[in-house]
Design a protein around this motif. Structure first.
Motif, PDB file in Angstrom:
ATOM      1  N   LEU A   1      40.424  31.554  40.163  1.00 39.31           N
ATOM      2  CA  LEU A   1      41.514  32.666  40.625  1.00 39.31           C
ATOM      3  C   LEU A   1      41.622  32.608  38.768  1.00 39.31           C
ATOM      4  N   ALA A   2      40.253  33.777  38.461  1.00 39.31           N
ATOM      5  CA  ALA A   2      40.460  33.985  37.178  1.00 39.31           C
ATOM      6  C   ALA A   2      40.967  35.643  37.738  1.00 39.31           C
ATOM      7  N   VAL A   3      41.682  36.318  36.377  1.00 38.25           N
ATOM      8  CA  VAL A   3      42.004  36.972  36.201  1.00 38.25           C
ATOM      9  C   VAL A   3      40.903  38.576  36.229  1.00 38.25           C
ATOM     10  N   GLU A   4      39.240  38.954  36.515  1.00 40.18           N
ATOM     11  CA  GLU A   4      38.616  38.998  36.085  1.00 40.18           C
ATOM     12  C   GLU A   4      38.679  39.708  37.316  1.00 40.18           C
ATOM     13  N   PRO A   5      37.706  38.699  38.220  1.00 43.92           N
ATOM     14  CA  PRO A   5      38.078  39.561  39.983  1.00 43.92           C
ATOM     15  C   PRO A   5      38.785  39.229  40.265  1.00 43.92           C
ATOM     16  N   LEU A   6      40.185  39.007  40.423  1.00 39.94           N
ATOM     17  CA  LEU A   6      41.623  39.821  41.190  1.00 39.94           C
ATOM     18  C   LEU A   6      41.579  40.852  41.044  1.00 39.94           C
ATOM     19  N   ALA A   7      41.210  41.137  39.732  1.00 40.21           N
ATOM     20  CA  ALA A   7      42.017  42.822  39.381  1.00 40.21           C
ATOM     21  C   ALA A   7      40.362  43.001  39.961  1.00 40.21           C
ATOM     22  N   ALA A   8      39.367  43.290  39.780  1.00 40.78           N
ATOM     23  CA  ALA A   8      38.488  43.861  40.841  1.00 40.78           C
ATOM     24  C   ALA A   8      38.673  44.555  41.672  1.00 40.78           C
TER      25      ALA A   8
ATOM     26  N   SER B   1      41.998  47.201  36.310  1.00 36.58           N
ATOM     27  CA  SER B   1      41.259  46.902  34.432  1.00 36.58           C
ATOM     28  C   SER B   1      41.818  45.162  34.485  1.00 36.58           C
ATOM     29  N   PRO B   2      41.466  44.147  34.527  1.00 43.93           N
ATOM     30  CA  PRO B   2      42.050  42.891  34.501  1.00 43.93           C
ATOM     31  C   PRO B   2      43.550  43.282  33.382  1.00 43.93           C
ATOM     32  N   ARG B   3      43.639  43.637  32.534  1.00 48.18           N
ATOM     33  CA  ARG B   3      44.465  43.407  31.711  1.00 48.18           C
ATOM     34  C   ARG B   3      45.972  44.563  32.394  1.00 48.18           C
ATOM     35  N   ASN B   4      45.560  45.996  32.785  1.00 47.93           N
ATOM     36  CA  ASN B   4      46.763  46.497  34.143  1.00 47.93           C
ATOM     37  C   ASN B   4      46.844  45.573  35.029  1.00 47.93           C
ATOM     38  N   PHE B   5      45.943  44.332  34.962  1.00 50.10           N
ATOM     39  CA  PHE B   5      46.254  44.297  36.626  1.00 50.10           C
ATOM     40  C   PHE B   5      47.128  43.022  36.161  1.00 50.10           C
ATOM     41  N   ALA B   6      47.066  41.714  34.908  1.00 51.33           N
ATOM     42  CA  ALA B   6      47.770  41.293  34.220  1.00 51.33           C
ATOM     43  C   ALA B   6      49.667  41.374  34.205  1.00 51.33           C
ATOM     44  N   ARG B   7      49.602  42.346  33.457  1.00 52.18           N
ATOM     45  CA  ARG B   7      50.949  43.738  33.214  1.00 52.18           C
ATOM     46  C   ARG B   7      51.562  43.749  34.994  1.00 52.18           C
TER      47      ARG B   7
END
Length: 91
Positions: A1-8, A13-19
């Motif tokens: 459940l890391a941000v990178e695969p969820l964002a992909a 992008s990981p930054r936009n996903f987190a935002r």
């Protein structure tokens, strides 16, 4: 459940996903996952007679100590105390 695969997966992008995640759900992805793990562990502690380490493992925590710290942060009580208060005996 890391941000990178969820964002992909969300084509972000990981930054936009987190935002966007924080804006929509009111917390970071990491806090959301920790809360979900605490909820899963709570249900196990209420129902099952597993050891605290087994509950921690099944809920996705790296260790019983990590679960204990998360319980204290989110619920203000340690897992063993939570179990003592809320464990339901089998009928």
């Amino acid at each position: 459940l890391a941000v990178e695969p969820l964002a992909a997966r969300a084509a972000m992008s990981p930054r936009n996903f987190a935002r966007v995640f924080r804006r929509e759900l009111g917390c970071s992805p990491a806090k959301f996952v920790e809360r979900a793990r605490v909820d899963a562990a709570r249900r196990q502690l209420e129902r099952a007679a597993l050891s605290l380490d087994e509950v921690a493992d099944q809920a996705g925590f790296a260790s019983g100590e990590q679960m204990r710290r998360a319980f204290l942060r989110h619920l203000g009580v340690a897992p063993n105390e939570y179990r003592r208060r809320f464990h339901r005996q089998a009928a």
